[in-house]
Design an enzyme around this catalytic site. Structure first.
Site, PDB file in Angstrom:
ATOM      1  N   TYR A  68       0.846  -1.189   0.000  1.00 53.68           N
ATOM      2  CA  TYR A  68       0.000   0.000   0.000  1.00 53.68           C
ATOM      3  C   TYR A  68       0.885   1.244   0.000  1.00 53.68           C
ATOM      4  O   TYR A  68       1.658   1.476   0.934  1.00 53.68           O
ATOM      5  CB  TYR A  68      -0.916   0.042   1.218  1.00 53.68           C
ATOM      6  N   PHE A 213     -13.140  -5.406   0.721  1.00 53.21           N
ATOM      7  CA  PHE A 213     -14.255  -4.844  -0.044  1.00 53.21           C
ATOM      8  C   PHE A 213     -15.569  -5.290   0.607  1.00 53.21           C
ATOM      9  O   PHE A 213     -16.424  -5.911  -0.022  1.00 53.21           O
ATOM     10  CB  PHE A 213     -14.180  -5.282  -1.505  1.00 53.21           C
ATOM     11  N   PRO A 214     -15.753  -4.985   1.903  1.00 54.24           N
ATOM     12  CA  PRO A 214     -16.916  -5.515   2.624  1.00 54.24           C
ATOM     13  C   PRO A 214     -18.249  -4.879   2.256  1.00 54.24           C
ATOM     14  O   PRO A 214     -19.294  -5.450   2.544  1.00 54.24           O
ATOM     15  CB  PRO A 214     -16.571  -5.220   4.092  1.00 54.24           C
ATOM     16  N   GLY A 218     -23.805  -1.210  -6.135  1.00 51.33           N
ATOM     17  CA  GLY A 218     -24.644  -1.799  -7.176  1.00 51.33           C
ATOM     18  C   GLY A 218     -26.108  -1.502  -6.989  1.00 51.33           C
ATOM     19  O   GLY A 218     -26.529  -0.808  -6.054  1.00 51.33           O
TER      20      GLY A 218
END
Length: 293
Positions: A68, A213-214, A218
């Site tokens: 990161y 990516f909890p 959409g």
């Protein structure tokens, strides 16, 4: 629902942690669908404020990785939180290289993994890493050599617990034959559930499951949908309900939502106080996997 879990059977951590990936901004001019995480945030003071506020709000697990911002995220954590409180748990990852803003590649050479762990120790300003996770399994090297390198660090007293990322049940079993596995970090959320068998297995084994990516984006989150309806019923936000569903889904689930926003940080952490009814949980669980993606 319990509000804490025992990581590695001994480290008590809150059920919602903080992931530092989102601190690094997206690079302009590149594919927006790829997490670039290439440079440290321009506003270091704001990033440090988010990290400190997370701890003030009760978060005691901070998740990062050597890739990161090419290690600069580690330095931000140290600037914000070192010397660390006794209850703070730092989790990091090695085993993925990030040679350009759009490239993420596994690299599991055992000597490289050990070197990166040493660099993490220096940047984080710790004598021992609480949780060191293999970022990706590299198919070019035997799994036992990669996990064995991490086990060597445990033996040397430089790492406390070992975790894995993006793995199958079979790979967890193979790694656990070499060294105890304390955590698994796979992609998983309300509409992306290909890791269901891993969620079930880790729960049965008492292994922490850290979904990256909890919170999915959409159409499932649109007004008039199940998620929005339940959020309205609870006086919560769709993001909070998504996180609450994860916490209900497994007793060893430990979401690590990341953000560079203080307001979003407080919203995420407040999700731990939301209690879904059986009916609400079932309605959310019935949302089709992949909905709106």
């Amino acid at each position: 629902m319990t509000t804490t879990l025992q990581l590695g059977g001994e480290l008590e951590v809150g059920r919602i942690g903080y992931g530092t990936m989102r601190l690094a901004p997206q690079e302009p001019g590149f594919d927006a669908a790829i997490f670039h995480v290439w440079r440290a945030p321009a506003d270091r003071k704001a990033a440090i404020a988010v990290l400190r506020r997370a701890v003030e709000l009760g978060v005691n697990l901070i998740d990062t990785a050597d890739a990161y911002a090419l290690g600069e995220t580690d330095e931000l954590i140290a600037d914000a939180l070192a010397p660390y409180r006794d209850d703070i748990v730092i989790a990091t990852k090695v085993g993925a290289v990030h040679p350009s803003p759009t490239e993420w590649l596994p690299l599991g050479h055992p000597a490289y993994l050990r070197q990166q762990a040493e660099l993490c120790l220096r940047r984080l300003r710790v004598d021992r890493i609480d949780l060191l996770q293999l970022h990706r399994i590299d198919p070019d090297y035997p799994l036992e050599d990669q996990v064995g390198a991490l086990a060597q660090l445990v033996t040397e007293g430089k790492v406390r617990h070992i975790g894995l990322s993006e793995v199958s049940v079979e790979q967890i079993r193979a790694a656990a034959a070499i060294v105890p596995i304390a955590s698994v970090q796979n992609l998983y959320n309300l509409t992306h559930r290909t890791a269901e068998d891993v969620v079930e297995y880790t729960a049965a084994q008492g292994i922490a499951f850290l979904p990256w990516f909890p919170v999915a984006a959409g159409a499932h989150a649109a007004a008039g949908g199940v998620l929005a309806d339940i959020a309205a019923e609870l006086g919560a936000t769709p993001v909070q309900v998504s996180l609450a569903w994860l916490l209900r889904r497994s007793p060893t689930m430990l979401p690590i939502p990341g953000t560079a926003s203080l307001a979003h940080l407080e919203e995420n952490i407040a999700a731990a106080r939301i209690e879904l009814s059986d009916s609400q949980f079932e309605r959310l669980s019935a949302i089709a996997a992949g909905a709106g993606e």
